[in-house]
Design an enzyme around this catalytic site. Structure first.
Site, PDB file in Angstrom:
ATOM      1  CG  HIS A 198      42.426  47.092  40.278  1.00  0.00           C
ATOM      2  ND1 HIS A 198      41.351  47.406  41.081  1.00  0.00           N
ATOM      3  CD2 HIS A 198      42.655  48.190  39.514  1.00  0.00           C
ATOM      4  CE1 HIS A 198      40.954  48.632  40.807  1.00  0.00           C
ATOM      5  NE2 HIS A 198      41.722  49.134  39.870  1.00  0.00           N
ATOM      6  CD  GLU A 271      41.838  42.973  38.499  1.00  0.00           C
ATOM      7  OE1 GLU A 271      42.266  42.542  39.582  1.00  0.00           O
ATOM      8  OE2 GLU A 271      40.934  43.811  38.413  1.00  0.00           O
TER       9      GLU A 271
HETATM   10  N1  LIG Z   1      40.117  44.480  41.179  1.00  0.00           N
HETATM   11  S1  LIG Z   1      38.634  44.098  40.805  1.00  0.00           S
HETATM   12  O1  LIG Z   1      37.729  44.986  41.502  1.00  0.00           O
HETATM   13  O2  LIG Z   1      38.432  42.696  41.094  1.00  0.00           O
HETATM   14  N2  LIG Z   1      38.392  44.310  39.243  1.00  0.00           N
HETATM   15  C1  LIG Z   1      38.337  45.645  38.720  1.00  0.00           C
HETATM   16  C2  LIG Z   1      38.356  45.589  37.197  1.00  0.00           C
HETATM   17  C3  LIG Z   1      38.539  46.964  36.619  1.00  0.00           C
HETATM   18  C4  LIG Z   1      38.090  47.064  35.189  1.00  0.00           C
HETATM   19  O3  LIG Z   1      37.401  46.151  34.711  1.00  0.00           O
HETATM   20  O4  LIG Z   1      38.425  48.072  34.588  1.00  0.00           O
HETATM   21  C5  LIG Z   1      37.032  46.364  39.155  1.00  0.00           C
HETATM   22  O5  LIG Z   1      35.995  45.678  39.143  1.00  0.00           O
HETATM   23  O6  LIG Z   1      37.107  47.567  39.465  1.00  0.00           O
HETATM   24 ZN   LIG Z   2      40.421  46.135  42.361  1.00  0.00          ZN
END
Ligand SMILES: NS(=O)(=O)N[C@@H](CCC(=O)O)C(=O)O
Ligand SMILES: [Zn+2]
Ligand SMILES: [Ca+2]
Ligand SMILES: [Ca+2]
Length: 312
Positions: A198, A271
């Protein structure tokens, strides 16, 4: 297409050509297939990299997924970097050669091609995150473990974190999950490790996301400790910050929670760059950043591929 100046990023058509060329150039260690089609009918490309690639050998299998979130285009480039490095440098880089010979590496460069293409339509970035079903489903809230359990997603279709009308309502999550399900051979899941890329914030995240608990009845303290140790080693290699997903915020229906709970796969989220900034611009680093910020993860990819051969 990408806006002028950002031609270094790959459109769906361009990445398809890159994958086809990689297989044409390295047919002995690379093969191209698909885990299924997106909502709008784009093939969700799956590339396998391994010696004797046409054989299913008894080697630890590792999966890399990218671009669940449409606007996170740098992650697509991350998956293409893995494909490029582990094909082009086979036979010359000893570490690459050893890993390709002893692992079966699976890469899905874009889980959300419809969203990614929509985000760049007309050469203008739209800040789009979700897939292109109706008003969009957040694919990273649509996985079927503890789906919608815990306030880590939204039931409102217009929300950026809309979980969909049901678990696996999106064809894209369904296709990837079905592929993983298919890697249960002789009762044993062959995939032992996974990273979902991500952007942005420069973090290494491990499950669970749906609960603040570090461990529980589906993740023992020892298993949680392994996630932390591997997460910290990965973060030491790329300078990201390591933490449990829920330390960031609660997410339910995420890929990592499903990969671990359903299949016992050591599944993490990266990330990528940039570290901060807070706005939409962070999703759109200039294309000069692609090479440094994808190569920044070369060592982490090696660490995960190596760890995939270690027992829990
Ligand atoms: N890439 S993002 O959307 O800012 N962060 C991810 C973090 C993923 C997670 O916490 O597992 C999400 O919220 O799906
Ligand atoms: Zn994401
Ligand atoms: Ca092999
Ligand atoms: Ca195998």
């Amino acid at each position: 297409e990408f806006p002028a100046g950002d031609e270094g990023y790959h459109t769906y058509g361009e990445l398809t050509e890159v994958l086809e060329q990689a297989v044409a150039d390295h047919g002995d260690i690379a093969s191209l297939s698909s885990v299924g089609d997106s909502h709008e009918g784009r093939a969700l490309h799956l590339i396998k990299i391994s010696d004797n690639v046409a054989q299913d050998e008894d080697e630890p299998e590792v999966l890399f997924t990218c671009n669940q979130h449409a606007r996170e285009h740098l992650t697509t480039e991350m998956c293409l970097r893995i494909v490029e490095r582990f094909t082009d440098e086979y036979g010359s880089d000893p570490t690459v050669t050893e890993l390709v010979d002893s692992r079966e590496i699976y890469v899905i460069p874009t889980v959300n091609p419809d969203g990614a293409e929509y985000d760049i339509e007309g050469g203008r970035y739209k800040g789009w995150r979700k897939n292109r079903q109706d008003s969009g489903t957040d694919l990273n809230r649509n996985w079927g473990y503890e789906w919608g359990c815990c306030g880590g997603s939204s039931g409102s279709p217009s929300s950026e974190t809309y979980r969909g009308p049901s678990a696996f309502s999106a064809p894209e999550t369904t296709a990837v999950a079905s592929f993983v399900d298919s890697r249960v051979v002789g009762g044993a899941q062959q995939i032992t490790a996974h990273i979902d890329f991500h952007s942005y914030s420069e973090l290494v995240l491990w499950p669970y996301g749906y609960t603040y608990d570090d461990s529980n009845d589906t993740m023992s303290p020892e298993e949680a400790k392994r996630f932390q140790e591997v997460g910290e080693a990965l973060a030491a290699s790329n300078g990201y910050t390591p933490q449990q997903s829920s330390d960031l915020y609660i997410t339910d229906g995420s890929i990592n929670d499903w990969m671990w709970a359903e299949h016992g796969i050591l599944s993490l989220t990266f990330e990528m760059y940039p570290a901060g900034g807070g706005g939409l611009d962070g999703f759109y680093p200039p294309d000069e950043r692609i090479e440094p910020e994808t190569q920044r993860n070369d060592e982490a990819v090696e660490i995960l591929l190596t760890e995939a051969g270690n027992q829990a």
